[in-house]
Design a protein around this motif. Structure first.
Motif, mmCIF file in Angstrom:
data_model
loop_
_atom_site.group_PDB
_atom_site.id
_atom_site.type_symbol
_atom_site.label_atom_id
_atom_site.label_comp_id
_atom_site.label_asym_id
_atom_site.label_seq_id
_atom_site.Cartn_x
_atom_site.Cartn_y
_atom_site.Cartn_z
ATOM 1 N N LYS A 150 -2.857 -0.930 5.728
ATOM 2 C CA LYS A 150 -3.552 0.205 5.108
ATOM 3 C C LYS A 150 -4.907 -0.254 4.609
ATOM 4 N N LYS A 151 -5.922 0.546 4.885
ATOM 5 C CA LYS A 151 -7.299 0.170 4.491
ATOM 6 C C LYS A 151 -7.688 0.839 3.220
ATOM 7 N N GLY A 191 0.824 -1.208 0.000
ATOM 8 C CA GLY A 191 0.000 0.000 0.000
ATOM 9 C C GLY A 191 0.854 1.251 0.000
ATOM 10 N N GLU A 196 5.259 2.431 10.502
ATOM 11 C CA GLU A 196 4.430 2.866 9.372
ATOM 12 C C GLU A 196 4.307 1.782 8.307
ATOM 13 N N HIS A 236 2.351 4.476 1.958
ATOM 14 C CA HIS A 236 2.730 4.869 3.310
ATOM 15 C C HIS A 236 3.332 6.270 3.285
#
Length: 160
Positions: free
Chosen positions: A159-160, A138, A154, A140
């Motif tokens: 991550k959605k 994803g 992090e 960041h």
């Protein structure tokens, strides 16, 4: 009678010749098409690599410009501030981790983006803390003010 036999043999030869002509020609065309398709795929892959490189450079450049404009705004608000050095500049960027990326690739990308100074040290940090298998794909948000612990947190956060 012989005339009919010769006529049938002649027609048979013409049909066989036509069939052979069209089938052998299509095989040659198929090989040529396959080779052309392979060349097209290779060209597209090289174009994709160039585009990714340009995108990475553009992200880095826009991030640097964004940081510079933030710096100018802070200078304008405080006239007594001395000129900041390059180490005072905070570089913000987005790190995109793709499926299949391992800790070495992520570390190298962070170094290339200027977030960390030594990819090998960060990779070793991830290995020492058993975080290499917890890296999440994803986008960041990263910046140069982050330490190894903050970066690791992090990139291992889902991550959605």
């Amino acid at each position: 009678m012989i005339r009919d036999i010769l006529r049938a043999v002649g027609i048979g030869c013409l049909l066989a010749g036509g069939i052979l002509f069209f089938t052998s020609d299509s095989k040659i065309t198929s090989n040529a098409d396959a080779q052309q398709l392979q060349l097209d795929v290779e060209n597209l892959q090289s174009e994709l690599a160039k585009t990714k490189e340009l995108l990475a450079n553009a992200q880095t450049t826009s991030t640097v410009k964004e940081s510079a404009s933030e710096e100018e705004k802070s200078e304008e608000s405080d006239a007594t501030t001395s000129n900041p050095t390059s180490s005072d500049t905070i570089l913000k960027t987005i790190l995109t981790i793709e499926s299949g990326s391992n800790s070495t690739v992520v570390s190298a990308n962070l170094e290339r983006l200027g977030i960390i100074e030594n990819a090998a040290l960060f990779d070793a940090y991830l290995e020492d803390n058993n975080l290499t298998g917890k890296i999440q794909i994803g986008e960041h948000n990263m910046d140069t003010s982050m330490d190894f612990k903050a970066i690791a947190k992090e990139i291992t956060t889902v991550k959605k």
